[in-house]
Write a protein that holds these residues in place. Sequence first.
Motif, PDB file in Angstrom:
ATOM      1  N   GLN A   1      37.501  46.288  49.333  1.00  0.00           N
ATOM      2  CA  GLN A   1      37.167  45.384  48.251  1.00  0.00           C
ATOM      3  C   GLN A   1      38.427  44.671  47.816  1.00  0.00           C
ATOM      4  O   GLN A   1      39.364  45.281  47.325  1.00  0.00           O
ATOM      5  CB  GLN A   1      36.567  46.138  47.059  1.00  0.00           C
ATOM      6  CG  GLN A   1      36.327  45.282  45.826  1.00  0.00           C
ATOM      7  CD  GLN A   1      35.196  44.285  46.008  1.00  0.00           C
ATOM      8  OE1 GLN A   1      34.137  44.633  46.548  1.00  0.00           O
ATOM      9  NE2 GLN A   1      35.395  43.063  45.547  1.00  0.00           N
ATOM     10  N   MET A   2      38.446  43.358  48.022  1.00  0.00           N
ATOM     11  CA  MET A   2      39.539  42.549  47.504  1.00  0.00           C
ATOM     12  C   MET A   2      39.154  42.106  46.094  1.00  0.00           C
ATOM     13  O   MET A   2      38.043  41.621  45.872  1.00  0.00           O
ATOM     14  CB  MET A   2      39.779  41.323  48.394  1.00  0.00           C
ATOM     15  CG  MET A   2      40.240  41.654  49.803  1.00  0.00           C
ATOM     16  SD  MET A   2      41.937  42.318  49.788  1.00  0.00           S
ATOM     17  CE  MET A   2      42.191  42.589  51.554  1.00  0.00           C
ATOM     18  N   VAL A   3      40.072  42.258  45.160  1.00  0.00           N
ATOM     19  CA  VAL A   3      39.758  41.881  43.781  1.00  0.00           C
ATOM     20  C   VAL A   3      41.028  41.399  43.085  1.00  0.00           C
ATOM     21  O   VAL A   3      42.115  41.931  43.305  1.00  0.00           O
ATOM     22  CB  VAL A   3      39.104  43.059  43.016  1.00  0.00           C
ATOM     23  CG1 VAL A   3      40.042  44.249  42.930  1.00  0.00           C
ATOM     24  CG2 VAL A   3      38.633  42.635  41.634  1.00  0.00           C
ATOM     25  N   ASP A   4      40.871  40.367  42.287  1.00  0.00           N
ATOM     26  CA  ASP A   4      41.988  39.854  41.510  1.00  0.00           C
ATOM     27  C   ASP A   4      42.202  40.730  40.277  1.00  0.00           C
ATOM     28  O   ASP A   4      41.248  41.269  39.707  1.00  0.00           O
ATOM     29  CB  ASP A   4      41.722  38.413  41.076  1.00  0.00           C
ATOM     30  CG  ASP A   4      41.683  37.453  42.257  1.00  0.00           C
ATOM     31  OD1 ASP A   4      42.205  37.813  43.328  1.00  0.00           O
ATOM     32  OD2 ASP A   4      41.132  36.347  42.099  1.00  0.00           O
ATOM     33  N   GLY A   5      43.448  40.807  39.835  1.00  0.00           N
ATOM     34  CA  GLY A   5      43.779  41.690  38.730  1.00  0.00           C
ATOM     35  C   GLY A   5      43.225  41.270  37.383  1.00  0.00           C
ATOM     36  O   GLY A   5      43.317  42.024  36.416  1.00  0.00           O
ATOM     37  N   ASP A   6      42.630  40.075  37.305  1.00  0.00           N
ATOM     38  CA  ASP A   6      42.009  39.641  36.052  1.00  0.00           C
ATOM     39  C   ASP A   6      40.508  39.900  36.042  1.00  0.00           C
ATOM     40  O   ASP A   6      39.782  39.343  35.222  1.00  0.00           O
ATOM     41  CB  ASP A   6      42.291  38.163  35.788  1.00  0.00           C
ATOM     42  CG  ASP A   6      41.803  37.248  36.909  1.00  0.00           C
ATOM     43  OD1 ASP A   6      41.207  37.751  37.893  1.00  0.00           O
ATOM     44  OD2 ASP A   6      42.008  36.025  36.803  1.00  0.00           O
ATOM     45  N   CYS A   7      40.049  40.754  36.965  1.00  0.00           N
ATOM     46  CA  CYS A   7      38.618  41.042  37.086  1.00  0.00           C
ATOM     47  C   CYS A   7      38.336  42.531  36.888  1.00  0.00           C
ATOM     48  O   CYS A   7      39.190  43.378  37.143  1.00  0.00           O
ATOM     49  CB  CYS A   7      38.093  40.621  38.463  1.00  0.00           C
ATOM     50  SG  CYS A   7      38.106  38.846  38.736  1.00  0.00           S
ATOM     51  N   GLU A   8      37.138  42.814  36.467  1.00  0.00           N
ATOM     52  CA  GLU A   8      36.682  44.189  36.284  1.00  0.00           C
ATOM     53  C   GLU A   8      35.474  44.414  37.184  1.00  0.00           C
ATOM     54  O   GLU A   8      34.509  43.634  37.140  1.00  0.00           O
ATOM     55  CB  GLU A   8      36.311  44.411  34.823  1.00  0.00           C
ATOM     56  CG  GLU A   8      35.892  45.827  34.483  1.00  0.00           C
ATOM     57  CD  GLU A   8      35.587  45.992  33.004  1.00  0.00           C
ATOM     58  OE1 GLU A   8      34.913  46.979  32.649  1.00  0.00           O
ATOM     59  OE2 GLU A   8      36.007  45.124  32.201  1.00  0.00           O
TER      60      GLU A   8
END
Length: 338
Positions: free
Chosen positions: A88-95
């Motif tokens: 899972q790629m996720v940006d640090g501003d996401c939950e």
Amino acid sequence: MRSLPPVGIVIIGRNEGERLVRCLASAGGAHAIVYVDSGSTDGSVAAAREAGAEVVELDVSVPFTAARARNAGLARLLEIAPDARFVQMVDGDCELARDWIGVGSAALEDDGTLAAVFGRRRERHPDASLYNAMCDEEWDVPVGPVRACGGDALFRIAALQEAGGYDPTLIAGEEPDLCWRMGARGWAIRRLPAEMTLHDAAMTRFSQAHRRSKRAGHAFAELVWRHGSVADPSWRRAVKSTLLWGIGLPGIAVAGALGAFAWLPALILPIGVAGLFGVQWLRIASAKRRAGFGARYAQGAAGVLLATKISQAAGLLRFHLNRLRGRRGGLIEYKASG
């Protein structure tokens, strides 16, 4: 209950503050978590280590890009969890939504042709500004097969590796580029009818929307330049729209006002161009009303979309000027530290 396959999570960030803390908390329970930091100065690295994540700090002497960070995160993930099949790629501003990893990994297991899946990305505070609300609308793409995903998506690691990973030289548009390369190898991408992430754009000023649109213009210009005649049609349409509304028509209006066309009254062309922009504004606003949005939002969003055509043109011109000079442009960031 269906057991989860080995799923790793790669989080990338730069000065996300409390947004990163929420992201790390939502990733708990994953097979392995890697956080990649691009030169933060707000304590993000310490927060990630405290949350139990494996931390990769990128060398500050090499230009930062999201693509470079994701590649570094995947490489470290495979070192500490070589049995991981999905990431899972996720940006640090996401939950991350609580059930998303289970839903997404089940879809990848059930269909071996899928390279990536993603769900609904929602804006955390859509009522805080028109720009946040526009982000929330942008994330809501139709369910089913799609050509590309955004920064948050669950990938089959084998498909990522087969396509060669992200292109670390791209300062924007790295996901469409990757998805194009995976699609060229026969892989599919699907948007699932499930909640995936809660995003925090924190975009409250037009200057932020300007920079974000400038980045988009740069991305589309570079993608079309790189892929040429086989580029995704949507990229070419975006570039043509930018050339028309961001450069061509404004240029004609300015030239007319300066008397470049001596046989015409000076104000004829500016007035005509203004009329075309007015008609286009009405078309966009009407389309949004038909889609179920309120009049105030529809009118405001139509205005922002037209105004930021100039921003996209600035990004397009920046790419080509840098290309002609033989140099790479730096990141175009729109968000303040969290």
